[in-house]
Scaffold this motif. Structure first.
Motif, PDB file in Angstrom:
ATOM      1  N   ILE B 238      14.481 -56.020 117.292  1.00  0.00           N
ATOM      2  CA  ILE B 238      14.678 -54.273 117.149  1.00  0.00           C
ATOM      3  C   ILE B 238      15.875 -54.290 116.102  1.00  0.00           C
ATOM      4  N   ALA B 239      16.952 -54.965 116.404  1.00  0.00           N
ATOM      5  CA  ALA B 239      17.960 -54.843 115.760  1.00  0.00           C
ATOM      6  C   ALA B 239      17.924 -54.981 114.222  1.00  0.00           C
ATOM      7  N   MET B 240      17.056 -55.965 113.975  1.00  0.00           N
ATOM      8  CA  MET B 240      16.884 -56.386 112.605  1.00  0.00           C
ATOM      9  C   MET B 240      15.974 -55.458 111.759  1.00  0.00           C
ATOM     10  N   PHE B 241      14.959 -54.936 112.486  1.00  0.00           N
ATOM     11  CA  PHE B 241      13.944 -53.897 111.911  1.00  0.00           C
ATOM     12  C   PHE B 241      14.854 -52.523 111.611  1.00  0.00           C
ATOM     13  N   VAL B 270       6.203 -51.625 101.182  1.00  0.00           N
ATOM     14  CA  VAL B 270       5.017 -51.776 101.611  1.00  0.00           C
ATOM     15  C   VAL B 270       5.076 -52.280 103.205  1.00  0.00           C
ATOM     16  N   ALA B 271       6.132 -53.031 103.378  1.00  0.00           N
ATOM     17  CA  ALA B 271       6.302 -53.383 104.752  1.00  0.00           C
ATOM     18  C   ALA B 271       6.670 -52.411 105.823  1.00  0.00           C
ATOM     19  N   VAL B 272       7.431 -51.646 105.424  1.00  0.00           N
ATOM     20  CA  VAL B 272       7.900 -50.597 106.173  1.00  0.00           C
ATOM     21  C   VAL B 272       6.770 -49.469 106.623  1.00  0.00           C
ATOM     22  N   HIS B 273       6.239 -48.996 105.579  1.00  0.00           N
ATOM     23  CA  HIS B 273       5.222 -47.908 105.602  1.00  0.00           C
ATOM     24  C   HIS B 273       3.918 -48.505 106.025  1.00  0.00           C
ATOM     25  N   GLY B 274       3.518 -49.939 105.781  1.00  0.00           N
ATOM     26  CA  GLY B 274       2.438 -50.566 106.286  1.00  0.00           C
ATOM     27  C   GLY B 274       2.864 -50.650 107.686  1.00  0.00           C
ATOM     28  N   GLY B 275       3.773 -50.935 108.292  1.00  0.00           N
ATOM     29  CA  GLY B 275       4.070 -51.230 109.745  1.00  0.00           C
ATOM     30  C   GLY B 275       3.833 -49.603 110.380  1.00  0.00           C
ATOM     31  N   ILE B 276       4.398 -48.581 109.889  1.00  0.00           N
ATOM     32  CA  ILE B 276       4.441 -47.455 110.048  1.00  0.00           C
ATOM     33  C   ILE B 276       2.982 -47.005 110.196  1.00  0.00           C
ATOM     34  N   ALA B 277       2.052 -47.249 109.400  1.00  0.00           N
ATOM     35  CA  ALA B 277       0.640 -46.958 109.341  1.00  0.00           C
ATOM     36  C   ALA B 277      -0.029 -47.698 110.655  1.00  0.00           C
ATOM     37  N   LEU B 278       0.200 -49.037 110.489  1.00  0.00           N
ATOM     38  CA  LEU B 278      -0.571 -50.140 111.571  1.00  0.00           C
ATOM     39  C   LEU B 278       0.095 -49.659 113.065  1.00  0.00           C
TER      40      LEU B 278
END
Lengths: 264, 323
Positions: B238-241, B270-278
């Motif tokens: 959580i802290a890392m993200f 891509v990772a951040v927005h992909g994570g938000i999307a998924l």
């Protein structure tokens, strides 16, 4: 504008004497400077077009920058008091911020962003760059829901539902619009504006009802420890009823409204 | 003294040359065309969804009546929407269907430049109608992309316009375009402003600074689309993200311009927005932000990836291969 412009004529090299300047008799004739080969400009647009577009993009990027700057600071305004702690009253107790006397403690305003956006914000509004870009900020918050029941004059329930609700609102973007509707109606900036009444009127119109009951709900978040202890993020205890509103129809049904002029 | 003057003059000459190189060097419109294709599709979908309750959200007497919005404090003349003047339901639906046609044209690249201008005006109209009301980051990104698409030749590639030219016998390659470069540069700078101020806003929040914000966002049931409560057992994750998100957003406007750090910035996006999307159910917003990040792709890279697909489509439609 994208057409190739002819290259500008080569400029007179700096320091070259004018042709009609009187020559001293003893002066030696200077050797002719080698003519530099013409290098085509890498930029097809002429200097005038480039300067004009440069000014426009500089202005645009400037407004792009100052708009979120000013919008984000709107909510950060604090009273003009010594930093490092709240001011104290006559008895030495801290004065809560909401009790600050504005004559003694006027607001500390973000003078520069306000001055810059005073007129320029119309440009930002017109082209929709008037955004704060404060996603999940300053902190991710709790969610809210609105449950509704629509009745007719006889007291029969015509419809019931909830905003947002994944089963009722699909696809996901449609669900998300309902979620935003509820969240933005709970925004402190919208408080006291009668937004719930507007939602109630729309529900009455949609379901052709006469009375609607809205229940406003806050959905609390659980800490990691609460989840580790077995708590469910959609558990019944996480929902808190924060208000109930009964509303009778004030707008006449669409079928009873007089037709607007010029429309069939 | 002469040296100082000469140095200063040289500095400004270099600065002007660098400025001109940045803004006015013609570029292949491939990147702009790809963004048109993707953003056009996104705008078509975004606005099609209003059809599920058009009168409720966009109609004059919907959940946020026009009179209600106009009476809100701070609402000014410069906040405009064509829907402020549209009353009857039949007219609302007519405009909406025409708008969907415009977004379809933008997506397919048919009358691309005109479609881009109209799409931008319509996208702003829709979002101003629901601000406040039901707008969110997706609308901001859509309008941002539409605004810059209309400035450049967004239909020069990967479009019906291009196929139409080919069918008429014009098989010439689209010329490098200064306007395409300006459009892309503005998109890039706008994106930098978005991330920079998004980071500044987060720095005001204790949870973002402490490293717990991702938990509070991920454990929000209304947002969640895939289970994330397992994060409760991984406070370090959580802290890392959380910290990575803030530092990435804050550094993006500075590191994305360097060719060595750019891939890190883009893949992180891509990772951040992909994570938000998924995980957070905002597939549309996540994708739209990834599309905006594509503005940092070189046209050669875009062509290497997209031309083979575009050639097959072209071969199927007009019998000739084209990018």
């Amino acid at each position: 504008m994208s057409k190739q412009r002819p290259d500008p004529p080569p400029q007179q090299p700096a320091g070259e004497k004018k042709p009609n300047a009187p020559q001293a008799p003893e002066a030696k004739p200077k050797p002719a400077k080698p003519v530099k080969p013409k290098v085509p400009s890498p930029w097809p647009w002429g200097p005038f077009a480039r300067v004009l577009v440069s000014l426009l993009v500089a202005f645009h990027v400037f407004v792009l920058f100052i708009s979120p700057w000013e919008i984000q600071l709107r909510q950060s305004i604090v009273p003009m008091a010594e930093p490092g702690g709240p001011p104290l009253d006559a008895q030495g107790r801290p004065i809560p911020p909401q009790q600050f006397d504005p004559r003694t403690y006027p607001a500390q305003l973000p003078v520069l962003p306000i001055a810059l956006t005073k007129y320029l914000h119309h440009y930002a509004n017109l082209i929709y760059i008037n955004n704060g870009y404060d996603f999940f900020s300053p902190d991710p918050g709790v969610s809210h829901q609105i449950k509704y029941e629509v009745f007719n004059n006889a007291g029969e329930k015509l419809a019931e539902g909830q905003f947002p609700n994944r089963r009722e609102q699909w696809p996901r973007l449609f669900y998300h619009r309902h979620m935003m509707l509820v969240e933005q109606s709970r925004d402190p900036m919208a408080a006291g504006q009668g937004w719930e009444t507007a939602i109630a009127e729309r529900l009455l119109e949609k379901h052709d009802g006469d009375r609607v009951r809205l229940v406003m709900i806050r959905h609390h978040l659980l800490t990691p420890q609460q989840v580790k202890d077995g708590g469910r993020i959609d558990g019944p205890t996480t929902y808190e009823e924060i208000g109930v509103m009964n509303h009778n129809r004030t707008r006449p049904p669409a079928t009873e409204q007089a037709p607007a002029g010029g429309t069939p | 003294m002469t040296t100082i003057v000469a140095s200063t003059r040289n500095y400004f000459a270099e600065l002007w040359r660098a400025w001109n190189n940045f803004w006015f060097t013609p570029t292949d419109p491939a990147t702009l065309a790809l963004i048109r294709l993707l953003a056009g599709g996104m705008m078509l979908y975004t606005h099609f969804i209003w059809s599920f309750d058009l009168a409720g959200f966009i109609g004059r007497d919907g959940y946020t009546p026009v009179e209600f919005l106009q009476a809100m404090p701070g609402r000014e003349w410069s906040v405009w929407s064509i829907f402020d003047w549209i009353g009857p339901n039949w007219l609302l639906w007519t405009v909406h269907i025409l708008a969907l046609g415009v977004f379809l044209c933008l997506f397919l690249g048919l009358f691309s430049r005109i479609a881009a201008v109209l799409a931008y005006l319509l996208a702003v109209s829709y979002v101003q109608r629901v601000t406040p009301g039901a707008y969110f980051g997706l609308d901001k990104t859509n309008c941002m992309l539409a605004m810059y698409l209309m400035l450049g030749p967004c239909g020069a590639r990967y479009s019906l316009d291009r196929l139409w030219r080919l069918r008429r016998g014009d098989a010439s390659e689209p010329a490098p375009s200064t306007a395409a470069n300006i459009s892309i540069r503005l998109m890039q700078l706008h994106l930098c402003v978005v991330y920079f101020f998004s980071a500044l806003a987060k720095l005001e929040g204790n949870t973002w600074r402490l490293g717990t914000a991702v938990w509070w966002a991920a454990s929000n049931y209304e947002y969640q689309s895939l289970p994330l409560t397992w994060l409760a057992d991984w406070p370090i994750l959580i802290a890392m993200f959380t910290h990575a998100t803030v530092f990435w957003e804050l550094s993006y406007p500075f590191l994305v311009w360097n060719r060595f750090t750019r891939p890190w910035m883009i893949w992180m996006a891509v990772a951040v927005h992909g994570g938000i999307a998924l995980f957070m159910g905002m597939i549309t917003f996540g994708l739209a932000m990834i599309f905006a990040n594509l503005s940092f792709l070189k046209p050669e890279t875009v062509r290497r990836w997209v031309d083979p697909v575009a050639s097959r489509v072209s071969l199927a439609i007009v019998g000739k291969k084209v990018g």
